[in-house]
Each structure stands twice: as C-alpha cells, then as structure tokens.
Motif scaffolding. Structure first.
Motif, PDB file in Angstrom:
ATOM      1  N   UNK A  38       0.836  -1.208   0.000  1.00 48.41           N
ATOM      2  CA  UNK A  38       0.000   0.000   0.000  1.00 48.41           C
ATOM      3  C   UNK A  38       0.867   1.254   0.000  1.00 48.41           C
ATOM      4  N   UNK A  39       0.369   2.275  -0.670  1.00 47.95           N
ATOM      5  CA  UNK A  39       1.036   3.568  -0.680  1.00 47.95           C
ATOM      6  C   UNK A  39       0.791   4.235   0.672  1.00 47.95           C
ATOM      7  N   UNK A  40       1.860   4.474   1.384  1.00 45.27           N
ATOM      8  CA  UNK A  40       1.741   5.013   2.737  1.00 45.27           C
ATOM      9  C   UNK A  40       2.843   6.041   2.944  1.00 45.27           C
ATOM     10  N   UNK A  41       2.463   7.217   3.441  1.00 47.47           N
ATOM     11  CA  UNK A  41       3.447   8.269   3.686  1.00 47.47           C
ATOM     12  C   UNK A  41       4.396   7.897   4.828  1.00 47.47           C
ATOM     13  N   UNK A  42       3.939   7.022   5.711  1.00 48.38           N
ATOM     14  CA  UNK A  42       4.755   6.598   6.850  1.00 48.38           C
ATOM     15  C   UNK A  42       5.643   5.419   6.461  1.00 48.38           C
ATOM     16  N   UNK A  43       6.707   5.235   7.231  1.00 49.35           N
ATOM     17  CA  UNK A  43       7.529   4.033   7.102  1.00 49.35           C
ATOM     18  C   UNK A  43       6.758   2.926   7.812  1.00 49.35           C
ATOM     19  N   UNK A  44       6.133   2.051   7.045  1.00 47.78           N
ATOM     20  CA  UNK A  44       5.236   1.027   7.561  1.00 47.78           C
ATOM     21  C   UNK A  44       6.024  -0.216   7.981  1.00 47.78           C
ATOM     22  N   UNK A  45       5.770  -0.669   9.216  1.00 47.71           N
ATOM     23  CA  UNK A  45       6.383  -1.907   9.712  1.00 47.71           C
ATOM     24  C   UNK A  45       5.269  -2.837  10.166  1.00 47.71           C
ATOM     25  N   UNK A  46       5.349  -4.094   9.735  1.00 54.61           N
ATOM     26  CA  UNK A  46       4.352  -5.092  10.100  1.00 54.61           C
ATOM     27  C   UNK A  46       5.066  -6.240  10.800  1.00 54.61           C
TER      28      UNK A  46
END
Length: 180
Positions: A38-46
C-alpha cells in the motif's frame, strides 16, 4: 508475566508499526505483504506473532496498533486470542487494538460464532472487522483499511485521534463486514 504497553518505546519519526496476532501464519503473512504494498506516507512496519507475550529479549519498535486475528473455523484461534489479551496493558485499549475475524464467507464451516467475536470486541471496546483473508480482493481491501487505521493510531493523520477509531470504523452496533 510480560505485559505489552503502548509507551514501552518512544515513537519513531514518521514510522507506523502494526502487530498482527493470530495462529494463521500463511494468511497473516499474505495480509502483511498486501499492507506493505500500500502507498503510505509513513515508514510502515508489520510484525507477526502467533501469540502474546512477545519475547522480552528482542529489540522492537513501538507498536502503534495491535490486531488480533480470529479464524472463525478454529476454536483454538479464539482461545489463543483470549489468552494473548491478558498480556496487553489496558492503555492499548484506548484506540490501539482491533479484532479481525476471518473465514466469515463460509458460515457452514464456522466453529466460532460471529456473536462470540462481536462480544469479545465489545467487551474490550475495540473495533471488529470481518474479512475472508483467503480471497485476494478482500485481503487487499482489508490491507488498505488496516493501513489507514495504523496511520491514525500512529498519529499521522491530522485532526484524528486513535480514541475516535471505534466510531470511525463502525457507526452502528453492527460490525463492518468485508466480503460475502
């Protein structure tokens, strides 16, 4: 007993971290992969975990949102979530916990009734989402929804608080249903 607290770590700059807790490793990994696309402005961590508590010897980032995943076809899945909930600090339930019930598309095979999961979510005042994660289009849609919830919980959406999450996800007593 190690209890997971929302303020255990300082927030990372422009970072949003979600913890998916459930027994369905393959489905959780597919959901995580969909979220990371997904396009996300945040640095995404799962991060994925089968259960809580998390190992205490591991360095991990601050967790902004915990999603407990219940497979409606497995009583063990429900029991695992119920046990894991005991290891979460009450402060997380101020908008930083959600429940996801999967397998809702095949009612005839369910061993956990929808109302059981609904009562669990209501008891913890947390949003409940239904989605059949085995169907790719539903999984992608759920990934988009979870990324948006995560951005809110991480404080990256101006003017919206994680405390508003329950009212944003569901405007009535009926849970949001994604899929058939």
């Amino acid at each position: 007993m190690a209890v997971l607290r929302p303020q255990d770590q300082l927030p990372g700059l422009n970072t949003a971290t979600i913890l998916l807790v459930g027994t369905e490793d393959a489905l959780l990994q597919q959901l995580a992969d969909s979220m990371l696309k997904e396009d996300c402005a945040s640095d995404l961590k799962v991060h994925l975990a089968q259960s809580l508590p998390l190992p205490s010897d591991v360095t991990r980032p601050r967790i902004d949102l915990i999603v407990f995943v219940v497979n409606l076809h497995s009583k063990y899945s429900l029991q695992n979530v119920e046990e894991s909930l005991r290891h979460v600090d009450a402060a997380f339930f101020l908008g930083k916990v959600g429940f996801l019930a999967t397998g809702a598309g095949r009612d005839s095979h369910c061993s956990v009734h929808h109302n059981t999961v609904l009562r669990l979510a209501q008891a913890y005042r947390s949003p409940l989402l239904f989605c059949d994660l085995e169907v790719e289009s539903f999984r992608v849609s759920m990934a988009q929804r979870l990324v948006r919830m995560l951005q809110i919980c991480a404080g990256h959406v101006p003017g919206v608080s994680a405390l508003n999450l329950l009212s944003l996800v569901s405007s009535s007593e009926d849970p949001f249903v994604e899929g058939p």
